[in-house]
Design a protein around this motif. Sequence first.
Motif, PDB file in Angstrom:
ATOM      1  N   TYR A 143     -24.660 -21.183  35.434  1.00 23.95           N
ATOM      2  CA  TYR A 143     -23.721 -22.309  35.593  1.00 23.95           C
ATOM      3  C   TYR A 143     -23.148 -22.351  37.015  1.00 23.95           C
ATOM      4  O   TYR A 143     -23.116 -23.409  37.656  1.00 23.95           O
ATOM      5  CB  TYR A 143     -22.583 -22.178  34.579  1.00 23.95           C
ATOM      6  CG  TYR A 143     -21.366 -22.998  34.925  1.00 23.95           C
ATOM      7  CD1 TYR A 143     -21.427 -24.393  35.004  1.00 23.95           C
ATOM      8  CD2 TYR A 143     -20.147 -22.376  35.224  1.00 23.95           C
ATOM      9  CE1 TYR A 143     -20.302 -25.147  35.346  1.00 23.95           C
ATOM     10  CE2 TYR A 143     -19.022 -23.111  35.568  1.00 23.95           C
ATOM     11  CZ  TYR A 143     -19.118 -24.496  35.627  1.00 23.95           C
ATOM     12  OH  TYR A 143     -18.011 -25.251  35.976  1.00 23.95           O
ATOM     13  N   VAL A 144     -22.716 -21.204  37.521  1.00 21.32           N
ATOM     14  CA  VAL A 144     -22.130 -21.157  38.865  1.00 21.32           C
ATOM     15  C   VAL A 144     -23.179 -21.520  39.923  1.00 21.32           C
ATOM     16  O   VAL A 144     -22.885 -22.219  40.898  1.00 21.32           O
ATOM     17  CB  VAL A 144     -21.521 -19.765  39.145  1.00 21.32           C
ATOM     18  CG1 VAL A 144     -21.094 -19.634  40.596  1.00 21.32           C
ATOM     19  CG2 VAL A 144     -20.336 -19.517  38.223  1.00 21.32           C
ATOM     20  N   LYS A 145     -24.413 -21.054  39.719  1.00 22.69           N
ATOM     21  CA  LYS A 145     -25.473 -21.325  40.693  1.00 22.69           C
ATOM     22  C   LYS A 145     -25.909 -22.790  40.670  1.00 22.69           C
ATOM     23  O   LYS A 145     -26.193 -23.388  41.713  1.00 22.69           O
ATOM     24  CB  LYS A 145     -26.679 -20.418  40.401  1.00 22.69           C
ATOM     25  CG  LYS A 145     -26.460 -18.955  40.721  1.00 22.69           C
ATOM     26  CD  LYS A 145     -26.425 -18.704  42.220  1.00 22.69           C
ATOM     27  CE  LYS A 145     -26.355 -17.216  42.536  1.00 22.69           C
ATOM     28  NZ  LYS A 145     -26.282 -16.977  43.998  1.00 22.69           N
ATOM     29  N   THR A 146     -26.003 -23.372  39.475  1.00 23.12           N
ATOM     30  CA  THR A 146     -26.541 -24.734  39.356  1.00 23.12           C
ATOM     31  C   THR A 146     -25.469 -25.805  39.307  1.00 23.12           C
ATOM     32  O   THR A 146     -25.727 -26.963  39.641  1.00 23.12           O
ATOM     33  CB  THR A 146     -27.403 -24.852  38.090  1.00 23.12           C
ATOM     34  OG1 THR A 146     -26.559 -24.656  36.926  1.00 23.12           O
ATOM     35  CG2 THR A 146     -28.527 -23.823  38.090  1.00 23.12           C
ATOM     36  N   GLY A 147     -24.280 -25.445  38.851  1.00 28.52           N
ATOM     37  CA  GLY A 147     -23.222 -26.431  38.678  1.00 28.52           C
ATOM     38  C   GLY A 147     -23.449 -27.344  37.481  1.00 28.52           C
ATOM     39  O   GLY A 147     -22.696 -28.306  37.281  1.00 28.52           O
ATOM     40  N   ASN A 148     -24.447 -27.021  36.654  1.00 31.86           N
ATOM     41  CA  ASN A 148     -24.771 -27.835  35.475  1.00 31.86           C
ATOM     42  C   ASN A 148     -23.729 -27.579  34.386  1.00 31.86           C
ATOM     43  O   ASN A 148     -23.624 -26.462  33.875  1.00 31.86           O
ATOM     44  CB  ASN A 148     -26.166 -27.476  34.970  1.00 31.86           C
ATOM     45  CG  ASN A 148     -26.615 -28.360  33.810  1.00 31.86           C
ATOM     46  OD1 ASN A 148     -25.816 -29.071  33.208  1.00 31.86           O
ATOM     47  ND2 ASN A 148     -27.904 -28.318  33.503  1.00 31.86           N
TER      48      ASN A 148
END
Length: 521
Positions: A45-50
């Motif tokens: 989540y933190v890496k993709t912002g999805n």
Amino acid sequence: MNELLDLSLVDWSRAQFALTAMYHWLFVPLTLGITFILAIMETIYVKTGNPEWKKITKFWMKVFGINFAIGVATGIILEFEFGTNWSTYSWFVGDIFGAPLAIEGIMAFFMESTFIAVMFFGWEKVSKRFHLVSTWLTALGANLSALWILVANGWMQFPVGMQFNPDTARNEMVNFWDVFLSPVATSKFLHTIFSGFELASIFVIGISAWYILKKREVIFARKSILVSAVFGLISSVFVIGFGHFSTQQVAYHQPMKLAAMEGLYQGKNGPGLIAMGVLSTKQSDPEYKQLKNFLFRVEIPRGLSLLAYFNTTQFMPGIKDLLNGNSEHNILSAPEKIVRGKEAIQLLKDYKMALDNGNADEATQLRAKFMSDDFQKNYFKYFGYGYLKSPTDLIPSIPMVFYSFRIMVMLGTYFVFFFLFAFLWVTRGTLDKKKWFLRLAIITMPLAYIASMSGWTLAEVGRQPWVIQDLLPTVAAVSHIDASAVQVTFWLFAFVFTLLLIAEVKIMAKQIKIGPKDGGH
């Protein structure tokens, strides 16, 4: 030292501790594994912002919270039972056993409990990265708790790094690193935590499969299965590898356990590995009622020798060799060990009596003899045998050990293929069509718990009659209390733990029915 006590007290004390430990272990492996799954999901989540990954993380976090709360309650009771039911044991090894338990409480549990608050209540209050670090530290803290508990348990199975003090009748730690890095402790820790990762992965896949069958939150379910299938597949390979390492340690340090779990009654060079078999109720030898014939067995030639020693011709002692001795292979007989154990106990009593009577010179001589290298190596080494009534007391429950080992191994092998196919089909986008596999995933959830419980049954029943291998038998470790008091608390705990389990299942089922869409925020 305590004398032998009423056997009904011993049996009820064992039953109460087993009850508490088994209920506690229903919650622990899920906590060990799902915390890392949460950390991986939040990292994505933190890496993709999805935002989908945030919703996924928050849902499984809530499931983890329900499980964690009940697990803590049962775990606290376990530690109190050491003092209430096993005070002789606590006195005998408190200087060693207490150290890892203290570190577990001061370092691991406090770290876990601190960052779990940030993990649950820090959304939108701290930065994404700080929240992510808190989730990872919660996972690390949970597994560090397991580390120190398993170091203590490993020492009980293979006592090292200590010296017995005859003045206090206590074992005292002389080398922390020998205790911490014991091969039994390290193999037990690694095998246990990876089995917890495996169980948690199966749990997440099973719940996600239910969502797909219900045609609810399908994207959420696929993503959860993808993470868990990869995590579980990697973990299942390590479970097998460290399980093999653990079996080797059993062969080196607990040959009676190995002989029982393989139904090896008479030692031989290059014994075979029984892949599967069924024990009968008929005795194989009238002298030993615990030894049963096999109705049938499928054996891999020389497999046990290869598994334990990477050698197809290694001699491996059977139960009869360990009881009767084998001079060719330098195995001392059980009756001789019992005699030497009684001599060690008597010398300790004589030393204590000399001190009490004020005979300083005699006490000095007796202490010097007790602490001499020869006496420690040839007599104190068998100290615990002096409390046994019969050599056959050394034989653990063969059916329990034999079957629990095979259940664990067969299910562990199945889990590898389960994760492999889950990964292949979810990545190919065909998992939704495999209705039979989705149903199988739900059925596999309880199988993961059965495999985990079988492993602990093997570990703990297999080392009986010992609380501390060769030094303290279970029969001499209990507290001087009334058996009826233990009976009352046994049924009380059984009632309370069952209520807690029912409450967890109901709360968790309700949360799962609500689903991530409404319950994840």
